[in-house]
Design an enzyme around this catalytic site. Structure first.
Site, mmCIF file in Angstrom:
data_model
loop_
_atom_site.group_PDB
_atom_site.id
_atom_site.type_symbol
_atom_site.label_atom_id
_atom_site.label_comp_id
_atom_site.label_asym_id
_atom_site.label_seq_id
_atom_site.Cartn_x
_atom_site.Cartn_y
_atom_site.Cartn_z
ATOM 1 N N THR A 285 0.807 -1.236 0.000
ATOM 2 C CA THR A 285 0.000 0.000 0.000
ATOM 3 C C THR A 285 0.833 1.275 0.000
ATOM 4 O O THR A 285 1.951 1.299 0.539
ATOM 5 C CB THR A 285 -0.902 0.027 1.267
ATOM 6 O OG1 THR A 285 -1.352 1.366 1.512
ATOM 7 C CG2 THR A 285 -0.162 -0.417 2.509
ATOM 8 N N GLU B 261 0.353 3.607 1.873
ATOM 9 C CA GLU B 261 0.529 4.013 3.278
ATOM 10 C C GLU B 261 1.958 3.733 3.756
ATOM 11 O O GLU B 261 2.404 4.298 4.748
ATOM 12 C CB GLU B 261 -0.460 3.280 4.178
ATOM 13 C CG GLU B 261 -1.855 3.859 4.159
ATOM 14 C CD GLU B 261 -1.922 5.289 4.664
ATOM 15 O OE1 GLU B 261 -1.579 5.533 5.827
ATOM 16 O OE2 GLU B 261 -2.300 6.180 3.886
ATOM 17 N N TYR C 71 -0.923 0.442 10.874
ATOM 18 C CA TYR C 71 -1.305 -0.262 9.641
ATOM 19 C C TYR C 71 -0.155 -0.219 8.624
ATOM 20 O O TYR C 71 0.237 -1.250 8.060
ATOM 21 C CB TYR C 71 -2.568 0.388 9.062
ATOM 22 C CG TYR C 71 -2.882 -0.047 7.651
ATOM 23 C CD1 TYR C 71 -3.506 -1.261 7.400
ATOM 24 C CD2 TYR C 71 -2.545 0.763 6.561
ATOM 25 C CE1 TYR C 71 -3.791 -1.666 6.095
ATOM 26 C CE2 TYR C 71 -2.831 0.372 5.261
ATOM 27 C CZ TYR C 71 -3.443 -0.835 5.032
ATOM 28 O OH TYR C 71 -3.712 -1.222 3.737
ATOM 29 N N LYS D 280 2.007 -3.352 7.146
ATOM 30 C CA LYS D 280 2.055 -3.623 5.704
ATOM 31 C C LYS D 280 3.503 -3.650 5.199
ATOM 32 O O LYS D 280 3.838 -4.403 4.299
ATOM 33 C CB LYS D 280 1.255 -2.565 4.941
ATOM 34 C CG LYS D 280 -0.241 -2.824 4.914
ATOM 35 C CD LYS D 280 -0.579 -3.995 3.976
ATOM 36 C CE LYS D 280 -2.066 -4.168 3.787
ATOM 37 N NZ LYS D 280 -2.418 -5.358 2.992
ATOM 38 N N ARG E 298 -16.971 -0.166 -1.617
ATOM 39 C CA ARG E 298 -16.100 0.304 -0.550
ATOM 40 C C ARG E 298 -16.853 0.274 0.791
ATOM 41 O O ARG E 298 -18.054 0.583 0.836
ATOM 42 C CB ARG E 298 -15.716 1.744 -0.896
ATOM 43 C CG ARG E 298 -14.535 2.351 -0.170
ATOM 44 C CD ARG E 298 -13.315 1.547 -0.193
ATOM 45 N NE ARG E 298 -12.105 2.360 -0.147
ATOM 46 C CZ ARG E 298 -10.999 1.961 0.462
ATOM 47 N NH1 ARG E 298 -10.924 0.806 1.071
ATOM 48 N NH2 ARG E 298 -9.913 2.717 0.436
HETATM 49 P P1 GDR Z 1 -6.620 5.842 3.781
HETATM 50 O O1 GDR Z 1 -8.189 5.936 3.414
HETATM 51 O O2 GDR Z 1 -6.364 6.061 5.205
HETATM 52 O O3 GDR Z 1 -5.902 6.732 2.806
HETATM 53 O O4 GDR Z 1 -6.291 4.308 3.459
HETATM 54 P P2 GDR Z 1 -9.388 6.734 4.084
HETATM 55 O O5 GDR Z 1 -10.429 6.802 3.022
HETATM 56 O O6 GDR Z 1 -9.775 6.180 5.400
HETATM 57 O O7 GDR Z 1 -8.765 8.203 4.353
HETATM 58 C C1 GDR Z 1 -8.337 9.038 3.301
HETATM 59 C C2 GDR Z 1 -8.012 10.432 3.822
HETATM 60 O O8 GDR Z 1 -9.217 11.094 4.190
HETATM 61 C C3 GDR Z 1 -9.013 11.737 5.440
HETATM 62 N N1 GDR Z 1 -10.301 11.938 6.106
HETATM 63 C C4 GDR Z 1 -11.127 10.948 6.533
HETATM 64 N N2 GDR Z 1 -11.013 9.606 6.457
HETATM 65 C C5 GDR Z 1 -12.031 8.852 6.954
HETATM 66 N N3 GDR Z 1 -11.955 7.527 6.852
HETATM 67 N N4 GDR Z 1 -13.111 9.415 7.584
HETATM 68 C C6 GDR Z 1 -13.256 10.778 7.697
HETATM 69 O O9 GDR Z 1 -14.244 11.284 8.243
HETATM 70 C C7 GDR Z 1 -12.221 11.585 7.138
HETATM 71 N N5 GDR Z 1 -12.027 12.931 7.057
HETATM 72 C C8 GDR Z 1 -10.870 13.120 6.433
HETATM 73 C C9 GDR Z 1 -8.085 10.817 6.196
HETATM 74 O O10 GDR Z 1 -7.493 11.474 7.295
HETATM 75 C C10 GDR Z 1 -7.121 10.447 5.079
HETATM 76 O O11 GDR Z 1 -6.154 11.442 4.924
HETATM 77 C C11 GDR Z 1 -6.916 3.569 2.421
HETATM 78 C C12 GDR Z 1 -7.211 2.168 2.976
HETATM 79 O O12 GDR Z 1 -8.009 1.471 2.037
HETATM 80 C C13 GDR Z 1 -5.937 1.393 3.203
HETATM 81 O O13 GDR Z 1 -6.247 0.044 3.573
HETATM 82 C C14 GDR Z 1 -5.143 1.388 1.899
HETATM 83 O O14 GDR Z 1 -3.925 0.707 2.097
HETATM 84 C C15 GDR Z 1 -4.881 2.809 1.436
HETATM 85 O O15 GDR Z 1 -6.108 3.491 1.279
HETATM 86 C C16 GDR Z 1 -4.145 2.836 0.110
#
Ligand code: GDR
Length: 325
Positions: free
Chosen positions: A125, A127, A150, A154, A185
């Site tokens: 990933t 990440e 995480y 990974k 998703r």
């Molecule tokens: P991520 O995905 O952490 O990048 O990992 P996520 O969609 O959770 O977050 C993306 C970005 O959005 C910001 N964010 C929020 N995120 C969530 N979930 N909820 C919120 O309310 C919110 N507000 C802002 C986060 O801080 C972050 O910056 C995903 C996962 O699928 C992993 O398993 C995978 O490895 C990577 O993508 C590639």
């Protein structure tokens, strides 16, 4: 007939990959953890729930992986299983390390013990990069700096796969996938949280959408495109690692705007910030360089972020309308 063993088969990527493999004529075995309530809605949505043969087991139980590999006699093993929500990994770091890190090592050990000639795909990933400002464009050469339990787990799995390739000649490939989304998703991830809220707000079921850091930037693609890259890696002559991304980065804010605009709403009227969604350490900027995958595998992302968000909003509008009946 080739056979494949897919761990994490009930997840988003597991569903799309199974569909692709079934279309290519594979026998598909899905490695699934026992759950009191089965969660196979994704396979059902793709119309393949009857076509995937389930083998019960757990990533932290090597013996169950050994048995699964014996039973399936898989030519290709795709390890997609993980505790994959970054936010949760700070609250459950040890569980994350076991399932995401040690789980991958168990899968590699099962391959080594039962069928060392099987090809192995590891779901790595973006990440692992951590989005450090000194590396604004991330490729296979970019140094790793994971910023969550995480990401650290990974990275262990990533290096173990490389190590098994170098130590034992296992045909192991790591796909360093940047964020990839779809109507399948999970609701905890930000794109789906947004499209679900857009549908509910549009249909009068919700007033506000609470988010964390909306200045974070991500390179978002369509999961249906990305599973093709996984398969292509295992069909190549030599095992290697590849970045899988679109090469375009967008803020969470602009991603929201695309989704709200699509139904004629202004995101600024609905989105509020709730610090409880901030993370202890944020990955600010992810932007992948997919040149190697394009040059070596002939793979390229096909779906734009606009097309992806529209597809997801349409699916959520359909679901919410169904719920309201
Ligand atoms: P991520 O995905 O952490 O990048 O990992 P996520 O969609 O959770 O977050 C993306 C970005 O959005 C910001 N964010 C929020 N995120 C969530 N979930 N909820 C919120 O309310 C919110 N507000 C802002 C986060 O801080 C972050 O910056 C995903 C996962 O699928 C992993 O398993 C995978 O490895 C990577 O993508 C590639």
């Amino acid at each position: 007939m080739k056979s494949a063993l897919v761990t994490g088969v009930l997840g988003q990527d597991g569903a799309y990959l199974s569909k692709l493999l079934l279309e290519k004529g594979y026998k598909v075995y899905g490695f699934v953890a026992r759950r009191s309530t089965p969660v196979d809605w994704r396979l059902q949505e793709l119309g393949i729930d009857k076509d995937v043969e389930r083998i019960e087991g757990d990533m932290t139980d090597l013996s169950s992986l050994v048995r699964a590999l014996k039973e399936s006699n898989a030519d290709e093993v795709y390890n997609l299983a993980a505790q994959s929500f970054v936010g949760t990994s700070w609250n459950q770091p040890i569980l994350t390390a076991y399932s995401t890190g040690i789980g991958a090592l168990n899968a590699l050990e099962a391959v080594r013990l039962v069928k060392p000639e099987a090809k192995y795909y590891q779901a790595s990933t973006s990440e692992m990069f951590g989005g450090m400002p000194e590396h604004p464009l991330q490729s296979e050469e970019t140094p790793f700096h994971p910023r969550s339990p995480y990401g650290v787990s990974k990275l262990f799995a990533h290096w173990m796969t490389r190590n098994y390739r170098e130590s034992f000649g296992i045909f192991g490939c790591c796909g360093i996938l940047f964020n990839h989304e779809s109507p399948l998703r999970g609701i905890e991830f930000v794109t789906r949280k947004v499209t679900d809220a857009v549908a509910r707000i549009k249909l009068g079921q919700q007033d506000k959408l609470y988010l964390g850091n909306i200045d974070a930037k991500r390179d978002w693609g369509f999961a249906g495109d990305y599973v093709e890259a996984m398969w292509k890696m295992l069909q190549h002559d030599t095992p290697d690692d590849y970045v899988v991304a679109t090469g375009r980065t967008t803020t969470v804010r602009d991603m929201c705007k695309i989704a709200f605009d699509y139904v004629g709403l202004n995101y600024e009227d609905y989105v509020e910030i709730d610090p409880k969604f901030y993370r202890p350490a944020e990955v600010d900027l992810l932007l992948g360089d997919p040149k190697k995958a394009e040059n070596v595998l002939g793979w390229k992302a096909k779906t734009t972020l606009e097309e992806l968000m529209h597809m997801m909003v349409d699916a959520d509008l359909r679901r919410v309308k169904q719920e309201m009946k």
